[in-house]
Enzyme design. Structure first.
Site, PDB file in Angstrom:
ATOM      1  N   LYS A 112       0.858  -1.187   0.000  1.00  0.00           N
ATOM      2  CA  LYS A 112       0.000   0.000   0.000  1.00  0.00           C
ATOM      3  C   LYS A 112       0.887   1.227   0.000  1.00  0.00           C
ATOM      4  O   LYS A 112       2.045   1.165   0.428  1.00  0.00           O
ATOM      5  CB  LYS A 112      -0.910   0.027   1.237  1.00  0.00           C
ATOM      6  CG  LYS A 112      -2.176   0.823   1.036  1.00  0.00           C
ATOM      7  CD  LYS A 112      -3.206   0.042   0.236  1.00  0.00           C
ATOM      8  CE  LYS A 112      -4.477   0.795   0.038  1.00  0.00           C
ATOM      9  NZ  LYS A 112      -5.519  -0.081  -0.538  1.00  0.00           N
TER      10      LYS A 112
HETATM   11  P1  NAD Z   1     -13.104   7.525  -3.311  1.00  0.00           P
HETATM   12  O1  NAD Z   1     -12.113   8.569  -2.999  1.00  0.00           O
HETATM   13  O2  NAD Z   1     -13.506   7.310  -4.725  1.00  0.00           O
HETATM   14  O3  NAD Z   1     -14.450   7.753  -2.463  1.00  0.00           O
HETATM   15  C1  NAD Z   1     -14.465   7.899  -1.072  1.00  0.00           C
HETATM   16  C2  NAD Z   1     -15.874   8.349  -0.704  1.00  0.00           C
HETATM   17  O4  NAD Z   1     -16.004   8.349   0.707  1.00  0.00           O
HETATM   18  C3  NAD Z   1     -16.217   9.752  -1.165  1.00  0.00           C
HETATM   19  O5  NAD Z   1     -17.576   9.794  -1.563  1.00  0.00           O
HETATM   20  C4  NAD Z   1     -16.037  10.598   0.094  1.00  0.00           C
HETATM   21  O6  NAD Z   1     -16.826  11.780   0.080  1.00  0.00           O
HETATM   22  C5  NAD Z   1     -16.527   9.602   1.124  1.00  0.00           C
HETATM   23  N1  NAD Z   1     -16.045   9.879   2.469  1.00  0.00           N
HETATM   24  C6  NAD Z   1     -14.815  10.226   2.886  1.00  0.00           C
HETATM   25  N2  NAD Z   1     -14.813  10.416   4.214  1.00  0.00           N
HETATM   26  C7  NAD Z   1     -16.067  10.147   4.652  1.00  0.00           C
HETATM   27  C8  NAD Z   1     -16.710  10.154   5.904  1.00  0.00           C
HETATM   28  N3  NAD Z   1     -16.035  10.459   7.016  1.00  0.00           N
HETATM   29  N4  NAD Z   1     -18.020   9.821   5.972  1.00  0.00           N
HETATM   30  C9  NAD Z   1     -18.713   9.512   4.853  1.00  0.00           C
HETATM   31  N5  NAD Z   1     -18.166   9.489   3.637  1.00  0.00           N
HETATM   32  C10 NAD Z   1     -16.862   9.803   3.534  1.00  0.00           C
HETATM   33  O7  NAD Z   1     -12.498   6.172  -2.673  1.00  0.00           O
HETATM   34  P2  NAD Z   1     -12.850   4.675  -3.074  1.00  0.00           P
HETATM   35  O8  NAD Z   1     -11.846   4.216  -4.080  1.00  0.00           O
HETATM   36  O9  NAD Z   1     -14.301   4.548  -3.362  1.00  0.00           O
HETATM   37  O10 NAD Z   1     -12.497   3.931  -1.723  1.00  0.00           O
HETATM   38  C11 NAD Z   1     -13.423   3.822  -0.649  1.00  0.00           C
HETATM   39  C12 NAD Z   1     -12.966   2.706   0.276  1.00  0.00           C
HETATM   40  O11 NAD Z   1     -12.881   1.478  -0.460  1.00  0.00           O
HETATM   41  C13 NAD Z   1     -11.581   2.896   0.901  1.00  0.00           C
HETATM   42  O12 NAD Z   1     -11.574   2.312   2.176  1.00  0.00           O
HETATM   43  C14 NAD Z   1     -10.680   2.102  -0.028  1.00  0.00           C
HETATM   44  O13 NAD Z   1      -9.491   1.686   0.604  1.00  0.00           O
HETATM   45  C15 NAD Z   1     -11.590   0.922  -0.335  1.00  0.00           C
HETATM   46  N6  NAD Z   1     -11.259   0.200  -1.571  1.00  0.00           N
HETATM   47  C16 NAD Z   1     -11.183   0.825  -2.774  1.00  0.00           C
HETATM   48  C17 NAD Z   1     -10.897   0.074  -3.898  1.00  0.00           C
HETATM   49  C18 NAD Z   1     -10.878   0.683  -5.274  1.00  0.00           C
HETATM   50  O14 NAD Z   1     -10.729  -0.077  -6.245  1.00  0.00           O
HETATM   51  N7  NAD Z   1     -11.034   1.978  -5.437  1.00  0.00           N
HETATM   52  C19 NAD Z   1     -10.666  -1.311  -3.796  1.00  0.00           C
HETATM   53  C20 NAD Z   1     -10.767  -1.916  -2.551  1.00  0.00           C
HETATM   54  C21 NAD Z   1     -11.073  -1.157  -1.442  1.00  0.00           C
END
Ligand code: NAD
Length: 422
Positions: A112
């Site tokens: 990461k």
């Molecule tokens: P992103 O940046 O696209 O979206 C994050 C979202 O969460 C946004 O809508 C933001 O406004 C919201 N957010 C942030 N802080 C918040 C809070 N305190 N309360 C409510 N909403 C909040 O990120 P993503 O890629 O969608 O990732 C989201 C989660 O999924 C993370 O934990 C990431 O590690 C995990 N993840 C992502 C992927 C991927 O392929 N993108 C894969 C596996 C896991």
């Protein structure tokens, strides 16, 4: 111990990751030497690098890249841009990546990366400069056969394209397989943008079937409306579920009759937030966590379900789209309350699975149709869900520990086979 310290400890993701590992190691009777090896990360890298800002100032940023374990293949894991990024958080996320790749049985170890930054405070030019300088810093670690970054919180296909371009400039030729989650035009895979949400949808439907609930009878709440949250909501709505609550970092929405997801996505695209969407009650960022619903998909950031709010969760199924959204204390409260939980290392593994497909396609310069990608993703996610459920049933374990038992056993076997005393 003061209450403040207690809360701090509960929110410590590295401590959570190690506690989860220790529990799994105990369950499978892992030998002490392997426990010592696997409960630490193999490599941790910190850098402080200068970036030329638009006003001519130089700002110093701090970034990290951590590799937890590379015994099953090259390290793999996303890069996040967030003001709360810390070395301990990146270590936890790297360890979870090792287990995630092992749960879906793809040939990667876990890594990461992250930069301490609020990217919304940067112009597009500054974001590009910062990304290229960070890519140069981690160039000594990453590469198609060593460590392959991908998008995570606040990073997207554009950021991945800049990283790939910078790494390629160092080589003098294009090394597309050095990063995944790229735009399709520069070696990205069809289906990658939707992949994590698609995996969440597949796990949710499989869990609903296991619980004897029809998708049409399921009311779903989703916290976080970025890549994972919005795609999960859209695909679950398409599968027949009713999305009753959503939120982003600015606030939340609730409508017991259902929220139209495509219109929510359009509203967020226009206004940059969900707030102000007509025809819904405005709640808070944490609104979905305790909303009246059947399924909860935390898809925002870590440590959202804690001992402070887990007792108020109404859902009977929790599917972890985010990484580490549930603390061990909350986990116990949910379990005692009879909640069925599909853990992050299984539920959100669709993203890394299609990242694996992207890497394979780049290495072969032979690209697949979106249908082919989705079909292969579906096969892997269904198999992984079935395998974890079988371990859970046979050993009478919650799904999280069943997934850990599966993953830690695979990584331990690889480490043992390679020889731990060179
Ligand atoms: P992103 O940046 O696209 O979206 C994050 C979202 O969460 C946004 O809508 C933001 O406004 C919201 N957010 C942030 N802080 C918040 C809070 N305190 N309360 C409510 N909403 C909040 O990120 P993503 O890629 O969608 O990732 C989201 C989660 O999924 C993370 O934990 C990431 O590690 C995990 N993840 C992502 C992927 C991927 O392929 N993108 C894969 C596996 C896991």
């Amino acid at each position: 111990m003061t209450p403040a310290l207690e809360i701090h400890e509960e929110d410590d993701e590295w401590r959570t990751a190690q506690r989860q590992f220790d529990e799994a190691a105990e369950l499978i009777g892992l030998e002490p030497d392997l426990r010592e090896i696997l409960r630490e990360v193999q490599r941790e890298f910190t850098c402080h690098f200068p970036v030329l800002m638009d006003d001519g100032r130089i700002e110093i940023f701090t970034g990290y890249r951590v590799q937890h374990n590379i015994n099953r293949g090259p390290a793999k894991g996303g890069i996040r841009y967030h003001p709360a990024v810390s070395l301990d958080e990146v270590k936890a996320l790297a360890m979870w990546m090792t287990w995630k790749c092992a749960v879906v049985n793809i040939p990667y170890g876990g890594a990461k990366g992250g930069v301490i930054v609020d990217p919304r405070k940067l112009t597009q030019r500054e974001l590009e400069h910062m990304t290229r300088r960070f890519a140069t810093e981690i160039a000594i670690l990453v590469g198609p056969d060593r460590d392959i970054p991908a998008p995570d919180v606040n990073t997207d296909a554009q950021v991945m394209a800049w990283i790939m371009d910078t790494l390629s400039m160092h080589h003098g030729y294009s090394v597309t397989a050095s990063v995944t989650g790229k735009p399709v035009e520069v070696g990205g895979s069809l289906g990658r943008v939707d992949a994590t949400g698609r995996g969440v949808m597949i796990c949710t439907l499989a869990a609903l079937e296991h619980l004897g609930v029809k998708p049409h009878a399921a009311r779903v709440a989703v916290q976080g409306f970025g890549n994972v949250g919005s795609v999960s909501a859209r695909l679950l709505e398409e599968a027949g579920c009713t999305i009753v609550s959503v939120s982003d970092e600015f606030g939340g929405l609730y409508n017991p009759l259902g929220l139209p997801v495509k219109r929510l996505i359009e509203h967020r695209r226009q206004h940059g937030r969900l707030e102000g969407f007509p025809g819904a009650e405005e709640t808070s960022s944490t609104g979905p966590l305790t909303a009246d619903c059947d399924v909860l998909v935390p898809a925002a950031i870590g440590n959202q379900l804690t001992s402070r709010n887990a007792g108020q969760v109404k859902a009977r199924l929790v599917v972890e789209g985010a990484n580490g959204p549930t603390t061990p204390e909350a986990d116990r409260i949910l379990r005692d309350g009879g909640v069925f939980l599909v853990p992050d290392i299984l539920a959100n593994a669709g993203g890394v699975t299609v990242s694996y497909f992207e890497w394979v396609q780049d290495l072969q310069s032979f690209f697949w149709s979106e249908h082919e990608v989705n079909q292969k993703l579906g096969a892997i996610m269904h198999r992984a869900f079935r395998e974890v459920l079988t371990v859970a049933t046979e050993r009478d374990l919650p799904m999280r520990m069943a997934a850990y038992v599966q993953a830690v056993s695979r990584v331990a076997a690889a480490t043992r086979d390679r020889g731990i005393y060179p």
